[in-house]
Scaffold this motif. Structure first.
Motif, PDB file in Angstrom:
ATOM      1  N   LEU A  38       0.850  -1.188   0.000  1.00 39.82           N
ATOM      2  CA  LEU A  38       0.000   0.000   0.000  1.00 39.82           C
ATOM      3  C   LEU A  38       0.885   1.236   0.000  1.00 39.82           C
ATOM      4  O   LEU A  38       1.713   1.415   0.877  1.00 39.82           O
ATOM      5  CB  LEU A  38      -0.920   0.032   1.230  1.00 39.82           C
ATOM      6  CG  LEU A  38      -2.140  -0.868   1.200  1.00 39.82           C
ATOM      7  CD1 LEU A  38      -2.970  -0.675   2.458  1.00 39.82           C
ATOM      8  CD2 LEU A  38      -2.994  -0.650  -0.036  1.00 39.82           C
ATOM      9  N   THR A  39       0.703   2.045  -1.017  1.00 36.12           N
ATOM     10  CA  THR A  39       1.378   3.336  -1.128  1.00 36.12           C
ATOM     11  C   THR A  39       0.303   4.413  -0.977  1.00 36.12           C
ATOM     12  O   THR A  39      -0.875   4.086  -0.815  1.00 36.12           O
ATOM     13  CB  THR A  39       2.054   3.470  -2.506  1.00 36.12           C
ATOM     14  OG1 THR A  39       1.020   3.441  -3.513  1.00 36.12           O
ATOM     15  CG2 THR A  39       3.052   2.350  -2.763  1.00 36.12           C
ATOM     16  N   SER A  40       0.669   5.656  -1.089  1.00 38.23           N
ATOM     17  CA  SER A  40      -0.359   6.700  -0.988  1.00 38.23           C
ATOM     18  C   SER A  40      -1.409   6.525  -2.090  1.00 38.23           C
ATOM     19  O   SER A  40      -2.612   6.664  -1.846  1.00 38.23           O
ATOM     20  CB  SER A  40       0.265   8.089  -1.034  1.00 38.23           C
ATOM     21  OG  SER A  40       1.029   8.263  -2.200  1.00 38.23           O
ATOM     22  N   LEU A  41      -0.969   6.189  -3.297  1.00 36.43           N
ATOM     23  CA  LEU A  41      -1.902   6.012  -4.414  1.00 36.43           C
ATOM     24  C   LEU A  41      -2.791   4.788  -4.226  1.00 36.43           C
ATOM     25  O   LEU A  41      -4.021   4.871  -4.360  1.00 36.43           O
ATOM     26  CB  LEU A  41      -1.147   5.914  -5.741  1.00 36.43           C
ATOM     27  CG  LEU A  41      -2.005   5.690  -6.977  1.00 36.43           C
ATOM     28  CD1 LEU A  41      -2.991   6.836  -7.168  1.00 36.43           C
ATOM     29  CD2 LEU A  41      -1.135   5.534  -8.201  1.00 36.43           C
ATOM     30  N   THR A  42      -2.185   3.646  -3.896  1.00 36.02           N
ATOM     31  CA  THR A  42      -2.996   2.431  -3.752  1.00 36.02           C
ATOM     32  C   THR A  42      -3.893   2.500  -2.523  1.00 36.02           C
ATOM     33  O   THR A  42      -4.973   1.914  -2.522  1.00 36.02           O
ATOM     34  CB  THR A  42      -2.124   1.160  -3.723  1.00 36.02           C
ATOM     35  OG1 THR A  42      -1.154   1.269  -2.667  1.00 36.02           O
ATOM     36  CG2 THR A  42      -1.429   0.940  -5.056  1.00 36.02           C
ATOM     37  N   THR A  43      -3.480   3.234  -1.498  1.00 38.91           N
ATOM     38  CA  THR A  43      -4.340   3.417  -0.333  1.00 38.91           C
ATOM     39  C   THR A  43      -5.580   4.212  -0.723  1.00 38.91           C
ATOM     40  O   THR A  43      -6.698   3.881  -0.311  1.00 38.91           O
ATOM     41  CB  THR A  43      -3.590   4.110   0.817  1.00 38.91           C
ATOM     42  OG1 THR A  43      -2.477   3.289   1.199  1.00 38.91           O
ATOM     43  CG2 THR A  43      -4.499   4.326   2.026  1.00 38.91           C
ATOM     44  N   ASP A  66      -2.005   2.977  11.379  1.00 47.03           N
ATOM     45  CA  ASP A  66      -2.430   1.809  12.153  1.00 47.03           C
ATOM     46  C   ASP A  66      -3.696   1.172  11.594  1.00 47.03           C
ATOM     47  O   ASP A  66      -3.892  -0.031  11.739  1.00 47.03           O
ATOM     48  CB  ASP A  66      -2.647   2.168  13.623  1.00 47.03           C
ATOM     49  CG  ASP A  66      -1.342   2.210  14.410  1.00 47.03           C
ATOM     50  OD1 ASP A  66      -0.291   1.797  13.867  1.00 47.03           O
ATOM     51  OD2 ASP A  66      -1.371   2.671  15.565  1.00 47.03           O
ATOM     52  N   ASN A  67      -4.552   1.945  10.961  1.00 46.53           N
ATOM     53  CA  ASN A  67      -5.779   1.393  10.390  1.00 46.53           C
ATOM     54  C   ASN A  67      -5.561   0.740   9.026  1.00 46.53           C
ATOM     55  O   ASN A  67      -6.464   0.084   8.511  1.00 46.53           O
ATOM     56  CB  ASN A  67      -6.850   2.477  10.268  1.00 46.53           C
ATOM     57  CG  ASN A  67      -7.494   2.793  11.590  1.00 46.53           C
ATOM     58  OD1 ASN A  67      -7.531   1.967  12.495  1.00 46.53           O
ATOM     59  ND2 ASN A  67      -7.981   4.004  11.720  1.00 46.53           N
ATOM     60  N   PHE A  68      -4.368   0.916   8.448  1.00 50.25           N
ATOM     61  CA  PHE A  68      -4.082   0.370   7.118  1.00 50.25           C
ATOM     62  C   PHE A  68      -2.816  -0.480   7.097  1.00 50.25           C
ATOM     63  O   PHE A  68      -2.327  -0.832   6.042  1.00 50.25           O
ATOM     64  CB  PHE A  68      -3.965   1.512   6.094  1.00 50.25           C
ATOM     65  CG  PHE A  68      -5.264   2.199   5.852  1.00 50.25           C
ATOM     66  CD1 PHE A  68      -6.128   1.760   4.854  1.00 50.25           C
ATOM     67  CD2 PHE A  68      -5.665   3.273   6.631  1.00 50.25           C
ATOM     68  CE1 PHE A  68      -7.346   2.387   4.645  1.00 50.25           C
ATOM     69  CE2 PHE A  68      -6.878   3.906   6.432  1.00 50.25           C
ATOM     70  CZ  PHE A  68      -7.723   3.457   5.440  1.00 50.25           C
ATOM     71  N   LYS A  69      -2.294  -0.820   8.277  1.00 47.68           N
ATOM     72  CA  LYS A  69      -1.014  -1.526   8.328  1.00 47.68           C
ATOM     73  C   LYS A  69      -1.089  -2.957   7.810  1.00 47.68           C
ATOM     74  O   LYS A  69      -0.116  -3.484   7.304  1.00 47.68           O
ATOM     75  CB  LYS A  69      -0.440  -1.504   9.737  1.00 47.68           C
ATOM     76  CG  LYS A  69      -1.239  -2.278  10.759  1.00 47.68           C
ATOM     77  CD  LYS A  69      -0.631  -2.159  12.126  1.00 47.68           C
ATOM     78  CE  LYS A  69      -1.482  -2.908  13.142  1.00 47.68           C
ATOM     79  NZ  LYS A  69      -0.946  -2.731  14.479  1.00 47.68           N
ATOM     80  N   ASP A  70      -2.256  -3.586   7.941  1.00 49.54           N
ATOM     81  CA  ASP A  70      -2.426  -4.954   7.458  1.00 49.54           C
ATOM     82  C   ASP A  70      -3.902  -5.196   7.163  1.00 49.54           C
ATOM     83  O   ASP A  70      -4.755  -4.358   7.459  1.00 49.54           O
ATOM     84  CB  ASP A  70      -1.868  -5.981   8.453  1.00 49.54           C
ATOM     85  CG  ASP A  70      -2.436  -5.840   9.860  1.00 49.54           C
ATOM     86  OD1 ASP A  70      -3.616  -5.454  10.005  1.00 49.54           O
ATOM     87  OD2 ASP A  70      -1.696  -6.113  10.822  1.00 49.54           O
ATOM     88  N   LEU A  71      -4.177  -6.330   6.573  1.00 53.12           N
ATOM     89  CA  LEU A  71      -5.551  -6.644   6.160  1.00 53.12           C
ATOM     90  C   LEU A  71      -6.477  -6.770   7.362  1.00 53.12           C
ATOM     91  O   LEU A  71      -7.650  -6.388   7.294  1.00 53.12           O
ATOM     92  CB  LEU A  71      -5.552  -7.917   5.314  1.00 53.12           C
ATOM     93  CG  LEU A  71      -6.811  -8.271   4.562  1.00 53.12           C
ATOM     94  CD1 LEU A  71      -7.357  -7.103   3.761  1.00 53.12           C
ATOM     95  CD2 LEU A  71      -6.549  -9.452   3.644  1.00 53.12           C
ATOM     96  N   ARG A  72      -5.972  -7.282   8.465  1.00 50.26           N
ATOM     97  CA  ARG A  72      -6.775  -7.396   9.683  1.00 50.26           C
ATOM     98  C   ARG A  72      -7.248  -6.006  10.143  1.00 50.26           C
ATOM     99  O   ARG A  72      -8.417  -5.815  10.453  1.00 50.26           O
ATOM    100  CB  ARG A  72      -5.973  -8.058  10.797  1.00 50.26           C
ATOM    101  CG  ARG A  72      -6.733  -8.165  12.114  1.00 50.26           C
ATOM    102  CD  ARG A  72      -5.876  -8.716  13.242  1.00 50.26           C
ATOM    103  NE  ARG A  72      -5.326 -10.011  12.911  1.00 50.26           N
ATOM    104  CZ  ARG A  72      -4.021 -10.311  12.986  1.00 50.26           C
ATOM    105  NH1 ARG A  72      -3.143  -9.416  13.369  1.00 50.26           N
ATOM    106  NH2 ARG A  72      -3.601 -11.511  12.674  1.00 50.26           N
TER     107      ARG A  72
END
Length: 104
Positions: A38-43, A66-72
Motif C-alpha cells: 500500500l502506497t499513498s496512491l494504492t491506499t 495503524d488502520n491500514f497496516k495490514d488486512l486485519r
C-alpha cells in the motif's frame, strides 16, 4: 457486518487490483505499508473501493497508518464503521437543509 465476508472482499481487491494478480500471498498480518504494497496512491484506490463496495466513507480522523497496516486492521476498520455487505450501495438520507446526503 460479517468479518469473514469483508475480509475476503478486501483480500480479493488487494490481490486483483493492487498486486495485479501476482501470486503473492496476503495474510491477515502481512505488513502492507511496511512492504510497500500500500502506497499513498494504492491506499486512496482502496479507500475509494471501500466506499463503493461497502457504502461507507472513511473519516479523515481514521485515515492513519495503524488502520491500514495490514488486512486485519483494514477489515476491522470497515466492520467498525458499519459498512454494508460487499456490493451494497450507499444510502441517501435527507439533511436538515433538505439536500440529499450519502450515508454509510
Amino acid at each position: 457486518m460479517d468479518y469473514a465476508k469483508t475480509y475476503r472482499a478486501l483480500e480479493t481487491f488487494l490481490r486483483d487490483k493492487v498486486l495485479r494478480g501476482e501470486e503473492s500471498a496476503i495474510e491477515e498480518d502481512t505488513p502492507l505499508l511496511e512492504w510497500g504494497i500500500l502506497t499513498s496512491l494504492t491506499t486512496m484506490e482502496l479507500v475509494a473501493h471501500i466506499q463503493q463496495e461497502f457504502g461507507i466513507s472513511i473519516p479523515v480522523d481514521r485515515m492513519f497508518g495503524d488502520n491500514f497496516k495490514d488486512l486485519r486492521s483494514i477489515t476491522r476498520l470497515v466492520v467498525e464503521l458499519g459498512g454494508g455487505t460487499p456490493g451494497s450501495e450507499p444510502q441517501e438520507t435527507a439533511t436538515a437543509h433538505g439536500a440529499s446526503e450519502v450515508q454509510g
